[in-house]
Design an enzyme around this catalytic site. Structure first.
Site, short mmCIF file in Angstrom:
data_model
loop_
_atom_site.label_atom_id
_atom_site.label_comp_id
_atom_site.label_asym_id
_atom_site.label_seq_id
_atom_site.Cartn_x
_atom_site.Cartn_y
_atom_site.Cartn_z
N HIS A 77 -9.51 -14.79 7.17
CA HIS A 77 -9.73 -15.91 6.24
C HIS A 77 -10.98 -15.78 5.39
O HIS A 77 -11.24 -16.66 4.58
CB HIS A 77 -9.76 -17.23 7.02
CG HIS A 77 -8.43 -17.59 7.59
ND1 HIS A 77 -7.40 -18.08 6.82
CD2 HIS A 77 -7.94 -17.49 8.86
CE1 HIS A 77 -6.34 -18.30 7.60
NE2 HIS A 77 -6.65 -17.94 8.82
N GLU A 93 0.81 -1.21 0.00
CA GLU A 93 0.00 0.00 0.00
C GLU A 93 0.85 1.27 0.00
O GLU A 93 0.30 2.37 0.08
CB GLU A 93 -0.93 0.00 1.22
CG GLU A 93 -1.88 -1.20 1.24
CD GLU A 93 -2.87 -1.19 2.40
OE1 GLU A 93 -2.82 -0.23 3.21
OE2 GLU A 93 -3.68 -2.12 2.49
N MET A 106 -0.12 -16.71 12.68
CA MET A 106 -1.34 -17.31 13.21
C MET A 106 -1.18 -17.47 14.73
O MET A 106 -0.62 -18.44 15.22
CB MET A 106 -1.59 -18.67 12.55
CG MET A 106 -2.82 -19.40 13.05
SD MET A 106 -4.34 -18.51 12.68
CE MET A 106 -5.38 -19.14 14.00
N THR A 112 -8.73 6.84 16.58
CA THR A 112 -7.34 6.68 16.15
C THR A 112 -7.08 7.42 14.84
O THR A 112 -7.87 7.38 13.91
CB THR A 112 -6.98 5.19 15.99
OG1 THR A 112 -7.99 4.55 15.20
CG2 THR A 112 -6.89 4.52 17.35
N ASP A 129 -18.65 3.38 11.68
CA ASP A 129 -17.24 3.31 11.29
C ASP A 129 -16.96 4.27 10.14
O ASP A 129 -16.15 3.99 9.25
CB ASP A 129 -16.85 1.88 10.90
CG ASP A 129 -15.35 1.72 10.68
OD1 ASP A 129 -14.57 2.49 11.25
OD2 ASP A 129 -14.96 0.82 9.90
N ARG A 171 2.00 2.10 4.61
CA ARG A 171 1.73 3.04 3.52
C ARG A 171 2.89 3.94 3.18
O ARG A 171 2.72 4.88 2.40
CB ARG A 171 0.46 3.85 3.83
CG ARG A 171 -0.72 2.93 3.97
CD ARG A 171 -2.06 3.60 4.05
NE ARG A 171 -3.03 2.55 4.35
CZ ARG A 171 -3.45 2.25 5.57
NH1 ARG A 171 -3.06 2.96 6.60
NH2 ARG A 171 -4.28 1.25 5.76
N CYS A 178 -12.37 -15.37 13.01
CA CYS A 178 -11.58 -15.87 11.89
C CYS A 178 -11.81 -15.14 10.57
O CYS A 178 -10.91 -15.08 9.73
CB CYS A 178 -11.85 -17.36 11.66
SG CYS A 178 -11.78 -18.38 13.14
N ALA A 206 -8.79 1.14 16.95
CA ALA A 206 -10.04 1.56 17.58
C ALA A 206 -11.01 0.39 17.74
O ALA A 206 -11.80 0.36 18.69
CB ALA A 206 -10.69 2.67 16.77
N GLU A 207 -11.00 -0.56 16.81
CA GLU A 207 -11.92 -1.69 16.92
C GLU A 207 -11.63 -2.56 18.13
O GLU A 207 -12.46 -3.39 18.52
CB GLU A 207 -11.84 -2.56 15.65
CG GLU A 207 -12.60 -2.02 14.47
CD GLU A 207 -11.95 -0.79 13.85
OE1 GLU A 207 -12.67 0.02 13.26
OE2 GLU A 207 -10.72 -0.63 13.98
#
Length: 723
Positions: free
Chosen positions: A652, A112, A690, A281, A346, A164, A648, A224-225
């Site tokens: 995924h 990015e 993981m 944030t 959001d 970024r 997950c 923030a989440e």
């Protein structure tokens, strides 16, 4: 950490077969054992420059237009227009662009970054906060730095370990790492000069590029989440010593306020928000006006998303979803404008901001422009924060309009006021526009927006489930996997767009529609061109004035990063970081065909008359392993599906359908099925990204998730690209 310099090329990591279910997925998509072609050979040639010193300072950056051959800052200039005055490549000859060189990077998550090019050297970053210095003419590697962030940190990330970009200043290169450090490197060899931890610990993260103003390097953070309190911090460029910190939301009033701005902001909150973090944030966008001496910071969403939980008695919740102007020397608050008061969806205001002078009603106004997630394109007076105008640039249902007198959105209460009632809302939390930078061309007067048309189903909770990793105060609502009709309908409602927006008229001049979201960041030039990439593996050029497509190049992987352009020895180049990943590769489904997938992550550089080519891409083998027999009950499978959605899907994919970067769990090998408990509960692949989830899941819950994945494999076996 590790660094190397004057090495012979990129490193290809080959992981154990068990890593097929790792969130990290750092193995290359294909292994190329062919001889290097012309473009690869160029990257192996002797460098045309010595390792340079990146001697950027205020005078030089303020006069960036006097040396358009360099790209010295994130948006080229402090105003972040992403416009280049270079004209050698124009709408008349862009068809003759060819590949000059390419360079494969080590990490295979999404790319990015906006590269920085100074005096013949390109400095750029990749996933996991690694940094490369390359000869910008030949692609020869000069040095490489890897902070070796613990890969298990992946569990604290919203949308992949992306980065970024870097900043350069007076012989140093600055990188914010995914685990919250700010590192200064010697521009000559990549050695670490200083390293400061900018956050209090997990689950904070950094994906944005630093900015440098008046010998201060400024960085925000994300998370923030997951229940954090946002802030932005400035550090001395020479020593790394903290100079100031501006909090974006107030903390516990009983502990006092860090500033008068926080005391003011606290009056717009209710309840005990600080116990939930608050959010806000500042994870990406900044801009700076040297004439006004104002630094503009984009602020993100609340924690949790649900305002009924976050601030139960109402309030605007400053400075969530706001543009805030501060003094760069001290961090002192000057003004703010809130795009989405009491944000519930959001709808961050961290999206790219552009400074320009625009004629409005016959008056030349100094404006700051933003297309935040909420779907409205805003123009503010950048000296005072005065609201000038806002019009929807994508479909919007949460508000009817923005009131011209008050500058506040007029909410549709039937949509915005909910607890446990499910609502389909436009735009989705991905936004009408996300982090992918816009660009402004002063010749055409148009802003080029990589836009998203996508709805989302919101369903609020009455109270927080504090055991969750993502503290949203929301339930995830999705069509059942077998409801193909609804899924196909949702796909038809979703698209990506290139919108050429006329800010003076506040309407589109032209637009191009793409079948999927994830359109890459923008570059525009004085050659009447606008460049951007698309998920389907193309870099494209359009006429900036008319919207006619003029050129495209196949990149073998999706392109989400914004291109840049520069000039060396009288030749203009266009460069882009090509690497599919990030949020749109995690949402389920894929943009790739049955016999292909995202190719290796690369720096791709083009110039007129070049004829380089990429190595032939190997076809993927799509014969998925036969899934094991189902031993779970219907209740266990259903519970496993709910747990999968909670823990997950963010890596995924929805319904366990990978977007092409993260391994598809429906296609696990027999060995991976046998090791499933050891991986998910025991953390045996934590070094691959993981992490163990034994602090959130029980053994029986992990078993239920496994039952669900097996059922998804059984249901889709032989037709892996269908939900």
């Amino acid at each position: 950490m590790k660094f190397s310099y004057l090495s012979l090329g990129p490193v290809s990591a080959v992981l154990l077969s068990l890593a097929l279910i790792s969130c990290s997925n750092e193995e290359p998509s294909q292994v190329n054992d062919q001889s290097p072609d012309a473009s690869q050979s160029a990257a192996m040639a002797e460098p045309s420059v010595e390792p340079a010193t990146a001697n950027i300072n205020s005078d030089r950056l303020l006069a960036a237009d006097a040396e358009p051959g360099n790209w010295m800052a994130h948006g080229r200039t402090y105003g972040e227009q992403r416009y280049s005055p270079l004209t050698q490549i124009s709408k008349d000859n862009v068809k003759d662009l060819g590949l000059a060189w390419s360079f494969d990077v080590e990490h295979q998550q999404g790319l990015e970054a906006s590269p920085i090019v100074v005096d013949g050297v390109m400095y750029t970053s990749t996933a996991w906060s690694a940094v490369y210095a390359l000869d910008a003419k030949t692609g020869k590697q000069l040095w490489h730095y890897d902070p070796e962030v613990p890969k298990e940190y992946n569990r604290y990330l919203c949308c992949s370990p992306a980065n970024r970009g870097v900043a350069v200043w007076k012989g140093k290169v600055y990188i914010g790492t995914i685990n919250g450090h700010l590192v200064a490197l010697d521009a000559a060899d990549g050695k670490v000069l200083w390293d400061v931890k900018t956050v209090d610990g997990a689950p904070y993260s950094i994906t944005g590029a630093p900015r440098i103003v008046k010998d201060k390097v400024i960085i925000g953070n994300g998370g923030a989440e997951m229940g954090v309190r946002g802030y932005i911090t400035a550090y001395d460029t020479e020593t790394g010593e903290q100079q100031w910190r501006f909090y974006t939301v107030p903390g516990n009033p009983e502990k006092g306020f860090e500033s008068k701005a926080m005391e003011m902001a606290a009056k717009t909150w209710t309840g005990e928000w600080w116990k939930l973090g608050g959010g806000g944030t500042a994870w990406d966008s900044m801009a700076y006006d040297p004439e006004l001496n104002l630094l503009y910071v984009g602020v993100g969403n609340g924690s949790p998303w649900n305002r009924n939980i976050r601030s139960p008695e109402g309030g605007d919740n400053l400075f969530l979803s706001s543009i805030v102007a501060v003094r760069p020397e001290t961090g002192e608050y000057v003004w703010h404008y809130q795009t989405t008061p009491a944000d519930n969806f959001d709808y961050t205001a961290t999206q790219h901001m552009i400074l320009a002078d625009i004629q409005m009603d016959g008056v030349l106004r100094k404006v700051i422009m933003q297309a935040p997630k909420n779907g409205f394109f805003y123009m503010l007076d950048r000296s005072s924060g005065e609201f000038l105008s806002a019009k929807p640039y994508v479909q919007v249902t949460w508000a009817s309009h923005v009131d011209q007198e008050t500058g506040r959105p007029v909410e549709d209460k039937s949509v915005t006021e909910f607890t446990e009632r499910t609502q389909m809302v436009w735009p989705a939390p991905y936004g009408g526009h996300n982090w992918h930078p816009m660009a402004f061309n002063p010749n055409t007067g148009l802003v080029y927006i990589p836009a998203i048309e996508m709805p989302h189903f919101y369903n609020g909770r009455k109270e927080m489930d504090k055991e969750r990793i993502w503290n949203l105060g929301m339930n995830w609502v999705k069509p059942p996997a077998e409801d193909n009709e609804t899924i196909l309908m949702n796909k038809k409602l979703t698209s990506g767009k290139l919108i050429a927006w006329d800010p003076a008229k506040q309407k589109p001049a032209w637009e191009v529609v793409y079948p999927t979201p994830g359109v890459g960041g923008m570059l525009t030039t004085a050659g009447d061109l606008v460049f951007h990439g698309v998920p389907q593996g193309k870099l494209m050029a359009y006429s900036a004035s008319e919207g006619k497509q003029l050129w495209e190049a196949y990149t073998q992987t999706g392109v989400v990063a914004p291109p840049i352009t520069y000039e060396i020895d009288g030749e203009q180049y266009v460069a882009v970081m090509a690497g599919w990943g990030g949020m749109f590769s995690l949402t389920g489904g894929t943009v790739f065909g049955k016999d292909e997938g995202p190719g290796p992550n690369r720096v791709l550089v083009y110039k007129l008359g070049a004829n380089g080519s990429l190595p032939e891409q190997a076809k993927l083998v799509k014969e998925a392993p036969k899934p094991p027999a189902q031993t779970g009950t219907a209740a266990q499978i259903a519970n496993g599906g709910a747990l999968y959605d909670e823990y997950c899907q963010f890596c995924h994919g929805l319904h366990a359908v990978s977007g092409g970067v993260i391994p598809d769990l429906r296609h696990m090998s027999e060995a991976s099925h046998q090791a499933f408990m050891g991986i998910v509960y025991g953390g045996m692949l934590k070094d691959k990204g993981m992490a163990a989830f034994n602090d959130h899941l029980t053994v029986s819950e992990v078993q239920d998730i496994h039952h669900y994945i097996i059922q998804r494999a059984i249901d889709s076996h032989g037709d892996e690209r269908v939900f």
